[in-house]
Design a protein around this motif. Structure first.
Motif, PDB file in Angstrom:
ATOM      1  N   LEU A 125     -29.494  79.938 -61.973  1.00  0.00           N
ATOM      2  CA  LEU A 125     -28.633  78.812 -61.593  1.00  0.00           C
ATOM      3  C   LEU A 125     -27.818  79.284 -60.401  1.00  0.00           C
ATOM      4  O   LEU A 125     -27.213  80.354 -60.458  1.00  0.00           O
ATOM      5  CB  LEU A 125     -27.643  78.479 -62.713  1.00  0.00           C
ATOM      6  CG  LEU A 125     -28.042  77.536 -63.818  1.00  0.00           C
ATOM      7  CD1 LEU A 125     -26.811  77.254 -64.699  1.00  0.00           C
ATOM      8  CD2 LEU A 125     -28.573  76.223 -63.268  1.00  0.00           C
ATOM      9  N   LYS A 128     -26.119  71.392 -68.489  1.00  0.00           N
ATOM     10  CA  LYS A 128     -26.589  71.093 -69.842  1.00  0.00           C
ATOM     11  C   LYS A 128     -27.794  71.952 -70.163  1.00  0.00           C
ATOM     12  O   LYS A 128     -28.659  72.153 -69.315  1.00  0.00           O
ATOM     13  CB  LYS A 128     -26.991  69.622 -69.937  1.00  0.00           C
ATOM     14  CG  LYS A 128     -25.870  68.684 -70.312  1.00  0.00           C
ATOM     15  CD  LYS A 128     -26.417  67.292 -70.555  1.00  0.00           C
ATOM     16  CE  LYS A 128     -25.330  66.346 -71.062  1.00  0.00           C
ATOM     17  NZ  LYS A 128     -25.897  65.004 -71.359  1.00  0.00           N
ATOM     18  N   LEU A 129     -27.859  72.501 -71.387  1.00  0.00           N
ATOM     19  CA  LEU A 129     -29.013  73.285 -71.809  1.00  0.00           C
ATOM     20  C   LEU A 129     -29.413  72.776 -73.191  1.00  0.00           C
ATOM     21  O   LEU A 129     -28.583  72.789 -74.105  1.00  0.00           O
ATOM     22  CB  LEU A 129     -28.653  74.777 -71.829  1.00  0.00           C
ATOM     23  CG  LEU A 129     -29.751  75.766 -72.232  1.00  0.00           C
ATOM     24  CD1 LEU A 129     -30.937  75.724 -71.283  1.00  0.00           C
ATOM     25  CD2 LEU A 129     -29.194  77.191 -72.255  1.00  0.00           C
ATOM     26  N   ASP A 130     -30.681  72.315 -73.323  1.00  0.00           N
ATOM     27  CA  ASP A 130     -31.163  71.759 -74.601  1.00  0.00           C
ATOM     28  C   ASP A 130     -30.217  70.693 -75.133  1.00  0.00           C
ATOM     29  O   ASP A 130     -29.907  70.656 -76.332  1.00  0.00           O
ATOM     30  CB  ASP A 130     -31.339  72.875 -75.644  1.00  0.00           C
ATOM     31  CG  ASP A 130     -32.334  73.936 -75.194  1.00  0.00           C
ATOM     32  OD1 ASP A 130     -33.206  73.607 -74.361  1.00  0.00           O
ATOM     33  OD2 ASP A 130     -32.236  75.082 -75.645  1.00  0.00           O
ATOM     34  N   SER A 184     -37.386  74.018 -68.278  1.00  0.00           N
ATOM     35  CA  SER A 184     -36.481  75.103 -68.694  1.00  0.00           C
ATOM     36  C   SER A 184     -35.373  74.635 -69.619  1.00  0.00           C
ATOM     37  O   SER A 184     -34.688  75.439 -70.224  1.00  0.00           O
ATOM     38  CB  SER A 184     -35.824  75.748 -67.470  1.00  0.00           C
ATOM     39  OG  SER A 184     -34.738  74.956 -67.020  1.00  0.00           O
ATOM     40  N   GLY A 185     -35.207  73.329 -69.721  1.00  0.00           N
ATOM     41  CA  GLY A 185     -34.192  72.823 -70.637  1.00  0.00           C
ATOM     42  C   GLY A 185     -32.823  72.666 -69.995  1.00  0.00           C
ATOM     43  O   GLY A 185     -31.879  72.186 -70.606  1.00  0.00           O
ATOM     44  N   ILE A 186     -32.678  73.132 -68.752  1.00  0.00           N
ATOM     45  CA  ILE A 186     -31.393  73.014 -68.049  1.00  0.00           C
ATOM     46  C   ILE A 186     -31.322  71.639 -67.376  1.00  0.00           C
ATOM     47  O   ILE A 186     -32.273  71.226 -66.708  1.00  0.00           O
ATOM     48  CB  ILE A 186     -31.262  74.105 -66.958  1.00  0.00           C
ATOM     49  CG1 ILE A 186     -31.146  75.487 -67.569  1.00  0.00           C
ATOM     50  CG2 ILE A 186     -30.091  73.816 -66.022  1.00  0.00           C
ATOM     51  CD1 ILE A 186     -29.741  75.923 -67.914  1.00  0.00           C
ATOM     52  N   VAL A 187     -30.204  70.973 -67.596  1.00  0.00           N
ATOM     53  CA  VAL A 187     -29.982  69.688 -66.906  1.00  0.00           C
ATOM     54  C   VAL A 187     -28.620  69.739 -66.235  1.00  0.00           C
ATOM     55  O   VAL A 187     -27.639  70.186 -66.822  1.00  0.00           O
ATOM     56  CB  VAL A 187     -30.022  68.493 -67.883  1.00  0.00           C
ATOM     57  CG1 VAL A 187     -29.796  67.179 -67.131  1.00  0.00           C
ATOM     58  CG2 VAL A 187     -31.335  68.462 -68.629  1.00  0.00           C
ATOM     59  N   ILE A 188     -28.560  69.330 -64.983  1.00  0.00           N
ATOM     60  CA  ILE A 188     -27.283  69.315 -64.262  1.00  0.00           C
ATOM     61  C   ILE A 188     -26.752  67.887 -64.256  1.00  0.00           C
ATOM     62  O   ILE A 188     -27.371  66.999 -63.680  1.00  0.00           O
ATOM     63  CB  ILE A 188     -27.464  69.792 -62.796  1.00  0.00           C
ATOM     64  CG1 ILE A 188     -28.329  71.056 -62.722  1.00  0.00           C
ATOM     65  CG2 ILE A 188     -26.120  69.974 -62.107  1.00  0.00           C
ATOM     66  CD1 ILE A 188     -27.827  72.226 -63.507  1.00  0.00           C
ATOM     67  N   PRO A 189     -25.599  67.637 -64.921  1.00  0.00           N
ATOM     68  CA  PRO A 189     -25.091  66.258 -64.981  1.00  0.00           C
ATOM     69  C   PRO A 189     -24.686  65.743 -63.598  1.00  0.00           C
ATOM     70  O   PRO A 189     -24.189  66.500 -62.770  1.00  0.00           O
ATOM     71  CB  PRO A 189     -23.865  66.369 -65.890  1.00  0.00           C
ATOM     72  CG  PRO A 189     -23.454  67.794 -65.819  1.00  0.00           C
ATOM     73  CD  PRO A 189     -24.704  68.588 -65.578  1.00  0.00           C
ATOM     74  N   LYS A 248     -22.284  70.660 -58.101  1.00  0.00           N
ATOM     75  CA  LYS A 248     -23.566  70.793 -58.796  1.00  0.00           C
ATOM     76  C   LYS A 248     -24.274  72.115 -58.539  1.00  0.00           C
ATOM     77  O   LYS A 248     -24.565  72.450 -57.394  1.00  0.00           O
ATOM     78  CB  LYS A 248     -24.505  69.689 -58.309  1.00  0.00           C
ATOM     79  CG  LYS A 248     -24.315  68.377 -58.988  1.00  0.00           C
ATOM     80  CD  LYS A 248     -25.536  67.501 -58.700  1.00  0.00           C
ATOM     81  CE  LYS A 248     -25.170  66.059 -58.916  1.00  0.00           C
ATOM     82  NZ  LYS A 248     -26.350  65.196 -58.857  1.00  0.00           N
ATOM     83  N   PRO A 249     -24.631  72.849 -59.599  1.00  0.00           N
ATOM     84  CA  PRO A 249     -25.466  74.033 -59.386  1.00  0.00           C
ATOM     85  C   PRO A 249     -26.913  73.574 -59.262  1.00  0.00           C
ATOM     86  O   PRO A 249     -27.250  72.417 -59.505  1.00  0.00           O
ATOM     87  CB  PRO A 249     -25.268  74.841 -60.657  1.00  0.00           C
ATOM     88  CG  PRO A 249     -24.995  73.820 -61.709  1.00  0.00           C
ATOM     89  CD  PRO A 249     -24.309  72.663 -61.018  1.00  0.00           C
ATOM     90  N   ALA A 275     -21.081  66.350 -62.433  1.00  0.00           N
ATOM     91  CA  ALA A 275     -20.555  67.691 -62.147  1.00  0.00           C
ATOM     92  C   ALA A 275     -19.940  67.717 -60.749  1.00  0.00           C
ATOM     93  O   ALA A 275     -20.527  67.206 -59.796  1.00  0.00           O
ATOM     94  CB  ALA A 275     -21.651  68.735 -62.260  1.00  0.00           C
TER      95      ALA A 275
END
Lengths: 96, 96, 96, 96, 96, 96, 96
Positions: free
Chosen positions: D67, B77-79, D24-29, D35-36, D32
């Motif tokens: 990532l 997810k980004l923003d 950074s605004g990146i979220v890893i669900p 997962k990265p 996933a």
């Protein structure tokens, strides 16, 4: 069918209906281990990327009636019609 | 989307929401073995490294509406928006 | 047999009937691990795609009587006759 | 970080701490499949050996925020800090 | 033996009878994991297809007495005699 | 160590004793999936054979302190000292 | 040993007797996962076939004392002596 362009060495095939299969003279025996299927090519990609950076033109063309290995293809529907995206290598032969 | 650049032969795709899928005319049957998914390419990498040291330009572009094999991609997810990083080879076809 | 053209490095073979096998002098022992089969080549493809983009001509020809590994081939019927589509690599030897 | 030089097509990455990821605004669900993870490249190798004997320069650089697929990397500690050695191919994308 | 021509990088071998094995001085211990076998090459193919489209001549010749890995070969009978079709790579060594 | 020369793309490494590891600042966490190990390169081979017949010089040198993946290496003792023979590709990084 | 010529990238090795191993200073620990073995090269093949059709000369020579991975080799007896046929790649290092 300008609405879909396969990527790389892929082709899009419209599987033949049962009655069409009869007309072409091709019959797939029920005892076949890995049953092929008949259909018509409706779109081809730019071809496989070669080591020198060129693309190798795909060996089948729009309108070709083909035998293909169903295994490995991906089914989808567009405007109510069923199609498959296949690798060029899953096309066994051109018929007729 | 300048905030993310895929590495090598990878692309970033934004999966289409349900209503958008209907508009394009593409329907993925529930009976499909390996269901493809629809989305829009938002970023592409420099391409696969060739044996001569060059990079082969990727065969899809930013803004292309694509069918892709979900299997093998990586979600993030980004923003607040969901994306996938995929190999170019997981893109099946360009739609529309 | 102009009605079918195999794609790439594939060939179409018509399996020999039992009595024909006896005539050629070839016998496949029942104890063989992976039994080969005898037949006649009826169509050949354009050959394997090389890294430079050329096609390598197939090493068997229409009319060749061949031993082939049944495993890996795909069976179909055309105008009531049984055939197999095989990779060139599944052809073991040319007989006679 | 002159104290470590990865060999061939490997890179050394310092995994981001939890609070940095948020910035950074990146979220890893959590849902996933594979997962990265996010981190910063601290050292890169000479690149993959090509068939002509040259090395292909690595497509990420020191300081890049990336990532990466955690799977396949090797963890170690240097002067009390945690790092991973990864293949260039395990880097999915450059962020920011 | 003009009656059979192996395809590509294959050779046809006539396995040695028990008494012949003794004469050559080669003995295969019963404890060997993957027992080789002794025989005489009776026909060779055109050789493996190279990336430039040429064929690489096979490194054994008609009449060579050879040690071979039985595993992977295909047995058949011609005019009452037993033979094997093998890949060149299954020939371990030339004896005598 | 002139007494041993690795073949092809192999290197011989003398694993570091516990106290030496502490000195270099590298610590391998017990929780690491595939623990790397530290050591010193004592001999290198002629390098990997390239498709053009040349050998690619190995990217580490005698005396280099390295992190390596223990998995895949082969242990032996020479004059009472323990060593490992590894593929160049099992060397992860040069330390210090 | 003119009586046997290995094919392609193979070598024939005469395994060392126990007392010889002691003399060379090499000891293989019982705890080693994949125990190497010591021996002397008695014959080498023409080398691996390259993509351009040449053969790459083998990197060990007749008379070389070598460490080799027993796994993958094929045992046979000639004139009462035990030998192994190995791929060049199974030779780990040249000793002494």
């Amino acid at each position: 069918m300008a609405k879909i362009r396969p990527v790389g060495d892929r082709v899009v095939v419209k599987p033949a209906a049962k009655e069409e299969v009869t007309k072409s003279g091709i019959v797939i025996p029920d005892t076949a281990k890995e049953k092929p299927q008949e259909g018509v090519v409706v779109a081809v990609g730019n071809g496989r990327l070669l080591d020198n950076g060129d693309r190798a033109p795909i060996d089948v063309h729009e309108g070709d009636r083909v035998l293909f290995a169903k295994y490995g293809g991906t089914e989808f529907k567009l405007d109510g019609e069923e199609y498959l995206v296949l690798k060029e290598n899953d096309i066994l032969a051109i018929v007729g």
